[in-house]
Design an enzyme around this catalytic site. Sequence first.
Site, PDB file in Angstrom:
ATOM      1  N   TYR A 135       0.822  -1.204   0.000  1.00 64.90           N
ATOM      2  CA  TYR A 135       0.000   0.000   0.000  1.00 64.90           C
ATOM      3  C   TYR A 135       0.860   1.259   0.000  1.00 64.90           C
ATOM      4  CZ  TYR A 135      -3.898  -3.124   1.101  1.00 64.90           C
ATOM      5  OH  TYR A 135      -4.829  -4.136   1.071  1.00 64.90           O
ATOM      6  N   SER A 146     -13.323  -4.333  -0.395  1.00 67.95           N
ATOM      7  CA  SER A 146     -14.172  -3.674  -1.397  1.00 67.95           C
ATOM      8  C   SER A 146     -15.645  -4.006  -1.213  1.00 67.95           C
ATOM      9  CB  SER A 146     -13.734  -4.032  -2.824  1.00 67.95           C
ATOM     10  OG  SER A 146     -14.254  -3.099  -3.748  1.00 67.95           O
ATOM     11  N   LEU A 184     -18.025  -2.068  -0.960  1.00 65.85           N
ATOM     12  CA  LEU A 184     -18.860  -1.135  -1.718  1.00 65.85           C
ATOM     13  C   LEU A 184     -18.639  -1.271  -3.219  1.00 65.85           C
ATOM     14  CD1 LEU A 184     -18.657   2.059   0.535  1.00 65.85           C
ATOM     15  CD2 LEU A 184     -20.401   0.267   0.484  1.00 65.85           C
ATOM     16  N   GLY A 221     -16.686   1.243  -5.066  1.00 66.70           N
ATOM     17  CA  GLY A 221     -17.347   2.539  -5.009  1.00 66.70           C
ATOM     18  C   GLY A 221     -18.687   2.593  -5.718  1.00 66.70           C
ATOM     19  N   LEU A 280     -21.339   1.053  -5.078  1.00 62.70           N
ATOM     20  CA  LEU A 280     -22.439   0.982  -4.125  1.00 62.70           C
ATOM     21  C   LEU A 280     -22.371   2.085  -3.075  1.00 62.70           C
ATOM     22  CD1 LEU A 280     -22.186  -2.887  -3.519  1.00 62.70           C
ATOM     23  CD2 LEU A 280     -23.619  -1.696  -5.199  1.00 62.70           C
ATOM     24  N   GLY A 307     -23.216   5.243  -3.203  1.00 64.43           N
ATOM     25  CA  GLY A 307     -24.231   6.282  -3.227  1.00 64.43           C
ATOM     26  C   GLY A 307     -23.891   7.419  -4.161  1.00 64.43           C
TER      27      GLY A 307
END
Length: 373
Positions: A64, A219, A221, A224, A226, A228
């Site tokens: 990372y 992950s 979501l 990304g 999911l 919003g």
Amino acid sequence: MSMQSYYLLGRSGLRVSPLSLGTMTFGKDGPYGGIWGSTDEVSRALFDRYLDAGGNFIDTADLYTYGTAETLLGKFIAERGGRDRIVLTSKYSYNSTTPGDPNAGGNGRKNMVRAVDASLRRLRTDYIDLYLLHTWDRITPAEEVVRTFDDLVRAGKIRYAGLSDVPAWYAARAQTWAEAHALTPLINLQLQYSLIERTLEPEFTPLAQTLGMGITAWSPLGMGLLSGKYKPSEGRLQGEGRLTSAVGGDKMGLFTDRNWAVVATLEKVAKELGREMSQVALNWVATQPAVGSVIIGASSVKQLDGNLAALDFTLPPELRRQLDAVSTPSSVPFPHSMFAIPHQFDLQGRAAVGDKPAGYTPPVFAGPPATVG
């Protein structure tokens, strides 16, 4: 379920938060850090807010931001104190700093020992709570990985071990080898899991439940999708996010009719509950079978606070069924279709046979009663 409740990870005594703080965006180094990375100040604010909310499970890796995430974490932990309260996870496998050296990457013993020592220096600690193989390299024997994990536990450099992004058969081989030879068992499988990525369920969910490895979902979501930011009711590409960048959703294969149907149902369910779409998506993953914790990331404290509130409610059964139905993969990989009705009904002589009666293993809480979502 809440951030003040802690659960055992896999078949172990390690207590972890149901939401884990991901640090892939801590720092600006490396190709992805330059696109999605956070400044030192934002990273520190996220770190502090997560711990202040009661979280104890932090996920990082030597890959990372090319080691910067670990370096920042080491600095933050040293300045804040309380190292023993934190359950610190790191991972090894990738060679991001020494091109041309085949032993500075991969899953073998030489790289694992090199990598853990480098991570310990960056993290300013003498032990890592949970150390994971980051990605299967397709060639290193599982026996070598398990034996080296055991050596590191015996040396006091790590407390627990696990695997990330490996085939199910490899995880099963590694765990059974550890059990057969009384070596350090694996307690964690880190895998991608979300409403738009459910392909792990036929193999990994029963594997984790049977062999004692809690799943930590990355992950959750859907990169990304999911979160919003992308609402079908307002047009598919509303807002700025990673999926509208140069390496975004079209290139990642996320902008499909099936995925937009999932997002549309998620938006509908979230409106009915009066919740953010991201909170509903996180809640769904966190309450799936075999999931021990869900890794969340954020680019601001406000976004993190929204994610941390994902466990403050319960998904009603009917709304969960709607999410399950729209997100179920269109086909089941062979031979899993053979394990469902009517085949199983015929196997049992057309009698109804179950594993254990309901309530055979009720939940156990050591301490004040916990609210279960």
